[in-house]
Structures are given as structure tokens and as C-alpha cells.
Design an enzyme around this catalytic site. Structure first.
Site, PDB file in Angstrom:
ATOM      1  N   GLU A  85       0.822  -1.204   0.000  1.00 33.30           N
ATOM      2  CA  GLU A  85       0.000   0.000   0.000  1.00 33.30           C
ATOM      3  C   GLU A  85       0.853   1.249   0.000  1.00 33.30           C
ATOM      4  OE1 GLU A  85      -3.928  -1.832   2.162  1.00 33.30           O
ATOM      5  OE2 GLU A  85      -3.019  -0.027   2.955  1.00 33.30           O
ATOM      6  N   SER A 189      11.162   6.813   8.463  1.00 35.24           N
ATOM      7  CA  SER A 189      10.649   6.561   9.808  1.00 35.24           C
ATOM      8  C   SER A 189      11.084   5.169  10.255  1.00 35.24           C
ATOM      9  CB  SER A 189       9.119   6.643   9.791  1.00 35.24           C
ATOM     10  OG  SER A 189       8.596   6.303  11.051  1.00 35.24           O
ATOM     11  N   CYS A 334      -1.758   7.052   6.496  1.00 34.26           N
ATOM     12  CA  CYS A 334      -0.396   6.565   6.473  1.00 34.26           C
ATOM     13  C   CYS A 334      -0.111   5.827   7.765  1.00 34.26           C
ATOM     14  CB  CYS A 334       0.557   7.749   6.340  1.00 34.26           C
ATOM     15  SG  CYS A 334       2.180   7.270   5.820  1.00 34.26           S
TER      16      CYS A 334
END
Ligand code: SAH
Ligand code: SF4
Length: 342
Positions: A85, A189, A334
């Protein structure tokens, strides 16, 4: 799309370098979806390219557009049939778009609040597959008249980027060289793979770093994030100190507020202590995140309570904001990405 593929094609066909540049530019700037749209090449060459060089490794499985049209989520299929995704979002109306991309199919880190964590790790994505998510959005934006391309890229989709360092590193190289993105428009991240943080700092000192913290005492963090059992908060502090020594750049601490789990005044004080224990506390910014409900027992902290938590941090002199959450109606903008098919 890898520029090396086009390069090889050009060599095989005795084409000069400027033909390669034309092709790369049409792909990354104009978002062409088929080689037949490459108007600067002859019809013959285009047909030959169409037959022999794939332009995109990913195909559409499903697309969801949020009701406010400021977030689009795409489930994309890899050539071997895995679903990943990626999200395109526009934080401010009529402003730049950001894309959130995946680095792995699934994730091995098993964070208890995360839908991707429930899948386990299927495999790493290749550098090409990582960059092709950005290419997908360039194509999508051209097709839907949303502009040229996403302005910012965040590695906050499925997977732990620092567990796939080789391909992530290579994908950043692709995005900065071939696609021409500035390092500062890219953010990575991590859940806190501390041994890799200095590597990232040395390789890409201008790329932004975000750390998923979510709790600032070891017991609570280990319960939410098993990674904390190997790399605890004190090791994370050391890694951040090293990071600051190398880059002297701001780091974002991501903190999902979970009702009654990590949102009490004591948790705010723990966070204060964690930040104080680092040599450059002024370089840390806390992003408080509203939890997107997934199949878990956690729920989001009520709004007024989140505001109180923020005020507590501010009173301690900590720089912090509550991150606006786009696209909740399409199951998270997200960071909540789970392959439905898997
Ligand atoms: N594996 C990396 C990057 C992907 S996760 C990491 O953990 O940092 C990206 C961010 O989304 C992380 O901060 C993660 O904790 C957060 N996230 C995961 N599930 C979420 C959910 N259901 N709601 C809100 N944020 C979530
Ligand atoms: Fe993996 Fe990040 Fe989800 Fe944790 S939060 S399971 S590290 S994707």
C-alpha cells in the site's frame, strides 16, 4: 523503472545518451505510462521498447479516494502477486502533495497496535519497487490533473525501512538522482533499529529522520513495540546523540496517543525525561498522532485529552504538535497500511 534498463536498451540499439535522457525525463517528469507515449522517440523504437522494457513494476489492485479528496490510498500489486500500500495526501488545500511509501511487504517488527505488524514479513521490496510507488503517483497526478508530482516522500508505509537498508539506501539514491528529489524532501521513519541510525546519518545526513517512540518508559514501550526488548530507550538515546553529532538536524518523535495506554500525565513526564536525556533536546519535535482504529484492543485518546497531553509537553518546554490525520475514511492516510489480500 531503472535508468540502467533504459541505458542497456539504448546500448543494444546503438542509441546515443540523449535518447536515454529523453526517455528518463518523459517517465519521471511527464509521467508517461506506456513507451508508446514517448513522443520524442520514433514509432519503431517505441514499439520495441514497449515489447522489451517494462516501465513500471507495480500494477493497480485497488484505489480509494477520501471523501475530501485530499488523500488517496492505492493497493498495488508486485509482479509476484504481493499487495503493498501507498498513499498520496495533501495536508493543506491547494498545496503540495506528500506520498507515503512502503519498504517491505508486511513487517517483522510486530508492534501490537499496527495492522502491518500483524502480517509478519513476506519479503523486502527492491529499490525499484520502492521508487516505483513514487512513479505510480507521478503517473496518477498527471492523469488526474493534480500537478506534476508529490513534493515530499515519507517512508512510513508498510515495513521497517532500516531492516531493508540496502534497497532503501539504493531507492533514496534513485529518487535523489534519477527523479531529482532534494534529500530534505525525503523522510525515513524507523521503529528504532538503533544500530542502523548512524549508517543512515552518514549516508544521508540531509534526509529527515522520524522515530516511532509511542512510549518513553521501557515497560510500556516493550509492550507496544517488541523492538524495545533488543534496543531499549537508553540505546535509542545513544543513537540519537550520535545522529545529532553527525547531522545536527531535527528529528521527529512519532507518538500515537492510545487511550489509557500511553496518554497519562506520567507518560508525558516520561517523555520529558527521555528528551532531557539527549544532548540536543531542542532538535527533537514530538508529533502526537491520532490513532486509526484497526483490529486491535486500542482506541484513540479523546480529543480534549490529547490537547491536555500536548499542553503538558509544552509546559515542559518540549516542541510538539498534534498531527492532522487525513483520510480516516479510507482506513488511514499513512502508517496503518495492511495488505487486505494477504
Ligand atoms: N516501520 C516504520 C515505518 C512505518 S510505520 C516505523 O514504525 O516507524 C509509520 C508510522 O505509522 C509509525 O509511527 C507507526 O507507529 C504509525 N502507525 C502504525 N499503525 C498506526 C495506526 N493504526 N494509526 C496511526 N498510526 C499508526
Ligand atoms: Fe512495522 Fe512500523 Fe508497523 Fe511496527 S509500526 S509493525 S515497525 S510497520
Amino acid at each position: 523503472m531503472l535508468p540502467s534498463t533504459i541505458h542497456t536498451f539504448a546500448e543494444d540499439h546503438g542509441l546515443p545518451q540523449y535518447r536515454v535522457n529523453q526517455a528518463v525525463e518523459a517517465v519521471v517528469k511527464k509521467g508517461i505510462q506506456k513507451w508508446s507515449d514517448l513522443s520524442t522517440w520514433s514509432k519503431e523504437l517505441r514499439e520495441e521498447a514497449e515489447r522489451s522494457i517494462p516501465l513500471q513494476t507495480l500494477s493497480v489492485h485497488k484505489i480509494l479516494v477520501s471523501s475530501q479528496k485530499n488523500a488517496v490510498k492505492a493497493a498495488l500489486k508486485t509482479r509476484d502477486g504481493n499487495i503493498i500500500e501507498t498513499v498520496l495526501m495533501q495536508p493543506k488545500p491547494d498545496d503540495a502533495w506528500t506520498t507515503c511509501i512502503s519498504s517491505q511487504v508486511g513487517c517483522a517488527m510486530a508492534c501490537t497496535f499496527c495492522a502491518t505488524g500483524k502480517l509478519g514479513l513476506m519479503r523486502n521490496l527492491s529499490a525499484e519497487e520502492i521508487a516505483d510507488q513514487v512513479l505510480f503517483w507521478i503517473q496518477y497526478m498527471h492523469e488526474h490533473n493534480l500537478g506534476e508530482r508529490p513534493n515530499n516522500i515519507v517512508y512510513m508505509g508498510m515495513g521497517e525501512p532500516l531492516n531493508n537498508w540496502k534497497e532503501v539506501d539504493e531507492s533514496i539514491r534513485l529518487l535523489t538522482s534519477t527523479y531529482g528529489y532534494g534529500d530534505r524532501h525525503i523522510s525515513v521513519s524507523t521503529s528504532g533499529i538503533v544500530v542502523m541510525i548512524p549508517k543512515l546519518a552518514k549516508a544521508w545526513p540531509q534526509v529527515n529522520l522520524a522515530i516511532s517512540l509511542h512510549a518513553a518508559n521501557d515497560d510500556d514501550r516493550s509492550a507496544l513495540m517488541p523492538v524495545n526488548r533488543s534496543f531499549n530507550l537508553s540505546k535509542l538515546q545513544d543513537a540519537l546523540k550520535q545522529y545529532f553529532e553527525i547531522t545536527n538536524r531535527k528529528v521527529f518523535l512519532e507518538y500515537i496517543l492510545l487511550d489509557k495506554i500511553n496518554d497519562t500525565p506520567k507518560h508525558a513526564r516520561d517523555l520529558g525525561k527521555f528528551i532531557e536525556g539527549i544532548n540536543k533536546p531542542q532538535l527533537l519535535h514530538v508529533n502526537l498522532i491520532v490513532y486509526n482504529k484497526t483490529k486491535s484492543d486500542y482506541s484513540e485518546t479523546p480529543r480534549d485529552h490529547a490537547q491536555q497531553f500536548l499542553n503538558l509537553l509544552k509546559r515542559m518546554g518540549i516542541s510538539a504538535t498534534i498531527r492532522k490525520n487525513l483520510g480516516r475514511d479510507i482506513a488511514g492516510a499513512c502508517g496503518q497500511l495492511a495488505g487486505e489480500k494477504q
